[in-house]
Write an enzyme that holds these catalytic residues in place. Structure first.
Site, PDB file in Angstrom:
ATOM      1  N   ARG A   1       0.829  -1.209   0.000  1.00  0.00           N
ATOM      2  CA  ARG A   1       0.000   0.000   0.000  1.00  0.00           C
ATOM      3  C   ARG A   1       0.868   1.265   0.000  1.00  0.00           C
ATOM      4  O   ARG A   1       0.604   2.238  -0.711  1.00  0.00           O
ATOM      5  CB  ARG A   1      -0.968  -0.040   1.202  1.00  0.00           C
TER       6      ARG A   1
ATOM      7  N   LYS B   1       1.585  25.516  -5.021  1.00  0.00           N
ATOM      8  CA  LYS B   1       0.348  24.902  -4.504  1.00  0.00           C
ATOM      9  C   LYS B   1       0.509  23.392  -4.473  1.00  0.00           C
ATOM     10  O   LYS B   1      -0.190  22.654  -5.178  1.00  0.00           O
ATOM     11  CB  LYS B   1      -0.838  25.336  -5.363  1.00  0.00           C
TER      12      LYS B   1
ATOM     13  N   LYS C   1       3.656  40.245  -5.808  1.00  0.00           N
ATOM     14  CA  LYS C   1       2.221  40.230  -6.060  1.00  0.00           C
ATOM     15  C   LYS C   1       1.607  41.538  -5.583  1.00  0.00           C
ATOM     16  O   LYS C   1       2.257  42.349  -4.911  1.00  0.00           O
ATOM     17  CB  LYS C   1       1.573  39.048  -5.340  1.00  0.00           C
TER      18      LYS C   1
ATOM     19  N   GLU D   1       3.647  39.980 -10.756  1.00  0.00           N
ATOM     20  CA  GLU D   1       2.282  39.600 -11.114  1.00  0.00           C
ATOM     21  C   GLU D   1       1.513  40.829 -11.583  1.00  0.00           C
ATOM     22  O   GLU D   1       1.541  41.871 -10.919  1.00  0.00           O
ATOM     23  CB  GLU D   1       1.618  38.990  -9.876  1.00  0.00           C
TER      24      GLU D   1
ATOM     25  N   ASP E   1      -2.159  37.479 -14.808  1.00  0.00           N
ATOM     26  CA  ASP E   1      -3.005  36.683 -13.929  1.00  0.00           C
ATOM     27  C   ASP E   1      -4.463  36.877 -14.274  1.00  0.00           C
ATOM     28  O   ASP E   1      -4.965  38.009 -14.294  1.00  0.00           O
ATOM     29  CB  ASP E   1      -2.736  37.130 -12.482  1.00  0.00           C
TER      30      ASP E   1
END
Lengths: 282, 282, 282, 282, 282, 282
Positions: free
Chosen positions: F103, F137, F169, F197, F218
């Site tokens: 597993r 992320k 940003k 950004e 963006d």
């Protein structure tokens, strides 16, 4: 296991942490971009200047972690004096592994050898008689390997940590005199050396009377130390501490003191410059 | 968070390990034998020589681990130049905690301040123009705090690890020329600086033609570097590396190179001598 | 910090590991199913039998990790003798935290108090004169807290680890006689106690002549020990080891030996039975 | 992998920690001073008293960490009963490694074998019928190896941690009755055994009616347990807990209860005395 | 502590590791370059799409590590359903800390909420009757927080690990039939659920006859499951496993099975998109 | 070492943690109850659906930890596309080890292959021109292996952490405009990419004028991106971010942008379904 090796669990832990630190999250991106995984090579550890070797176990462990295809062989051992340009040993295996492990192995080896080299210089300057000791002024987290390097250089280790010997300093006393301090330490901690730091001859007299195993004469000039040695008259060991340099250590050692402790061995030794030269590829 | 602080998780981890190393299994047996748990004191961090401060976050964290009764306050910040005898800050709380934490706090503070001080000396010697960089020749496990100390001294950080920039050295090439190496690196690792180590002007020309972001001119004399700068003509950054000392760094900086990288900043800086003096008891 | 506390970094590490061990991946599923998160309570640590307390710092740390809403207060301290049914202290806070932390806190407290209680029994049986020592026969990983418990019980700590004292046993000798062994140990490791294990009076004589700090007379009967003490005549400390029980320790202590070391203190002490009784809810 | 081995990751972690604990920062200074690195030996694990073996995987792992030159071979397996003086197995390799690893290997082996031996005594006293269970009253951090030792002794493991079974005790109830507690536990945690601690027959009746898988009859005498078994009438398992000793366990087992749980197996087992005798040198 | 929180030691460990991973050796270099250390702000956690919340304890812990100046307050709790654009809570404190911790907090929160949201979708599709279970098909290292998220979504947890329940699969059998397997499991591991995976009705019959607590009917269609449920006739629980999707789960649940286990809950849930919007600065 | 392997120290650490997580305190109780320790087997990793392979190093390491009797051999390598039903490799050794490690090995392999498969889908949809990037992320703690899987799928890695590139940003700006932000970042952090950004063309113009290495456009539609690319006119790289899906990525790539970054690669990739089938026993 050589007599100058640090404990193996510490070697493993420090090398694993150092490699993780140097590899980051992506690994050796230069080597992956440029070096064919099938290339193998032999590289030699070579000193750029003369010195004393220490830390070979750490370099060995660094390359061991790249798997059994990488082999390290040493032609010198920790504690050996080597000339500039000397070959210390060789690593053979995949070129990728050699290039990726190179900096970590050299950082350990040159740091430890730097300490051994400086220690050896102090030991030579003393020329017998007094023994050279390190201190707890070590690089945080690296005490075990730095103290091993001091041993490789011919020095000896003072306390390992706060828990293996009693060293009473001025700030421990105040209300308590040295006699009471020594008595309390003996009562609580049998089997540990009890040492008392002294800045005057009166304090030396008091510490010896109190039964200290050793007095640390701190920041005295050689004449002061000589007087302390005379006063102690063999009833305790005498350790010189504070402000000892390569220029002055012989004078201090000539006082008859048993030990000279030198923080610089571990807190200010420059590295021994060592490189890893590719000597064969294929 | 000061701009010169290392990442907090690393500060916590290193301080915890250093305290564990120094306390051993029994703790500070001298302090337990000699110092009443009710005594409190104030102690001052005092420099013995002039220098540049770094590592205060590590000293703060050291004492923070003894509980809220111990308070640390700084009168200087990382990056400040201080005279010999300057008071850097104070710690107030139980005398036991102060004495037990003293060596660990000082080991961090004096190690980091030593690096900052040496960096500052190089930065001053350069006098503007070129910027001073560190290298990956750091003490294993301590890279984050050593690179922070370099920043505090006015230097800048080169690669963090093998994974955040491409630095093509001689050993990476062999079959592969610099043009192919740069192309492969760019293809695999967009967004990373690509630097090529060069030992001849021909190599410099080739690296720049290949589109390297930076060339590292290694072990050239200042005239050689000046020629390299002229050859590059602004198409890439130029970094001088190898054999730069405090005596020669100004000459190298005067060549028009963008960066001078100095391994000694982190591998051979002596500590800045700092003590912790009890200034008040009660 | 009490004189009987283990080093704080070790307390933190062991408690974190023990709680993680007991919580598993899902946590305290019984408490989550049955106990309202808003309920609070006060619970008392109560002994079921008489004994000596140790390990309060570990129980405190256990509950501290549940956040500031949980408060622990002790009415006794490590080293105190307590009667059966005595209340040692109280924990107040959310009932969930009390129930979830209960077993971990008690496992530490009753284990350490068991060691302190057995140590106290040996110390009482000795009745002064000889001092009771622990050994390296500790539960793996728990040496620091077990040695602290021995201190709380009135015993003293022998070696912390293999690295803080020299103890030459039969198996270390063979080619090497005790005189050479002591000399080599002194030469390599100044400042450490050198002890030699002896099984015959001849060996005792040899060890003392070699300058050992202490002889360990192993598996002798009290008359044998008495002869060894006479033979040593104050030139070294004498430690009795091997086969000492609560029934025989007084006889051994009456021989004039300085120390009696008892492995059972840490390897075979039953716990002191302590419970955590809810005394108030709401 | 034997059926009585603890999980390998835990064996590795515990042994690494125990060796690091025993080696300190300097290593085995006695062995380094006295024993030639070239000497090899064979040593035998020998019991001093009769008992049941457990923990061989931990002793094997201890010596495995000294490298491939050290080999361990067992002539018994965990769970075997052995007579006093029995040889359990042998370790062959460098004498330094044998002497340095000896205490750590023995501390694990004798601790685990002590638990297995006590468990076996309870299992024998019961003589079939009821099964002997351990508890969560384990030494902090060592639960996995202690529960493996219980299995080696013929006992069975109760809950692994707070997260793998529901055990409702008096303190979980108060506002909530047992019926509601069992229902909530079943609703939230399907697939886990739900057990209810009962101190009276009324509570037993209530718990069984609530659908508990098992009732724990706590601190009842054998007649009380017999009544509880009759009342339960096979609708749930019955576990006897609290105050069971070697003297009383047969009486409790004769009540028809399914399980007897004994905290002493893990919290108060004396070690099984095992030594490591050099049988050959060369 | 909410009922849906993972164990606190695991929360602390995972958050510390995640922050260390994201900070690297140099820290948040963008924020240090651009954001004044004195600026403070308030930011809101806002969902971009509708879903079910989980993981708030991890986001709270993330910001807690930046010191007491950062405060997190939630307007929802784990397990709450929220609309797109809903504000889940706010963090207030130094802007540097908010920006540096943002990604780590969101990575935890959106991962856990994604699992809770998918679980809730399965639970809704089932509409009562059968319960939805997770599996051991979790992201390595994150099982505790993923199983907590399943609970927040209204699902239930199957086995925590290999050690808390017996699940006999085809590969465990071969020589051994199910009856022998169940008997051996019961004999060795009392108190653990024993489940048998079955691919045919014959196997179901055999498993139930062997006394399994639960049968897992694997990769059957709903009619097959219905037949299995009829065959079992309440003598064991029935769990449906394999190939269950949101489209088919209602059909499976309508068979009368007790549980439907869905690996996708933890191995294939997309995140719930959540952002952290600055709502106030100054 | 394949080009798609994560750094070896991270592989070792993650696998050790995952195995410890899955084994719990008791180990694989099903296998211990049912499988004879002498049985051996060969099992094949087989895909249930088509996809791209990644994570083989993690599966290899999983089984490596069961000792040298277990051998893993791969017939594919990370980055290979495979059909449904393809055999990826085989593991041979004791059946117990195969079943116990299954597993964990599959959880790693199917998680990483899922990411590689989704990445490959994006790369194919783009069809050349723009390159596909991952983001920060990632699943907390697994960034290194997830970024390696993205590379295996043909994508490229964006920032490793907050410390290896500057990404300004909106929230970093406020008082500071982009020009000042870029200048400060360049001054403090030479050698790092500086990206800004931008949500409007005005911001793009400003960022390029400020000398940014890359602009991140963006949440613009493809026409907006096309305008941005035209405006930038080769003076910086252009990265598209936000709301890119498999359906839209080709349109975005056709704009002339250099990069498309896709958080979903690591935060929302379903696993690639892979099983481990016993193919031979004996």
């Amino acid at each position: 296991m050589s007599a100058f090796d640090p404990p193996a669990p510490i070697v493993r832990r420090l090398v694993a942490a150092a490699l993780a630190e140097d590899l980051g999250l992506l690994g050796d991106i230069t080597t992956e971009a440029c070096v064919d995984p099938d290339r193998t090579a032999t590289a030699a550890f070579v000193t750029r200047v003369a010195g004393t070797v220490a830390g070979t176990a750490l370099a060995t462990e660094t390359f061991r972690r790249f798997g059994p295809a990488v082999r390290v062989e040493w032609s010198v051992a920790d504690g050996d004096d080597v000339a500039a340009g000397a070959e210390l040993g060789r690593v053979h295996g995949p070129l990728r592994a050699i290039l990726t492990g190179e900096r970590t192995a050299l950082n350990f080896l040159s740091h430890c050898s730097g300490i051994a080299t400086l220690t050896r210089a102090y030991v030579r300057a003393v020329g017998g008689g007094a023994r050279v000791l390190d201190t707890r002024k070590t690089t945080p987290g690296l005490r075990a390997i730095e103290k091993a390097a001091v041993r490789a250089g011919g020095g000896h280790n003072h306390r390992e940590s706060l828990s293996d010997a009693v060293l009473v300093k001025d700030n421990h006393l105040s209300a308590l005199g040295p006699a009471a301090a020594v008595a309390r330490a003996r009562a609580l901690w049998p089997g540990r050396m009890v040492e008392v730091e002294c800045e005057t001859l009166d304090q030396v007299a008091e510490a010896v009377a109190a039964g200290a195993d050793r007095v640390m004469v701190d920041n005295m000039d050689p004449d002061g130390v000589r007087a302390a040695v005379a006063l102690v008259a063999g009833r305790a060991e005498v350790e010189v501490s504070g402000g000892v340099t390569l220029a002055t250590v012989a004078d201090y050692a000539a006082t008859g003191a048993d030990f000279v402790s030198v923080g610089a061995l571990t807190h200010s030794a420059p590295i021994l410059d060592i490189g890893l030269d590719i000597v064969d590829e294929g």
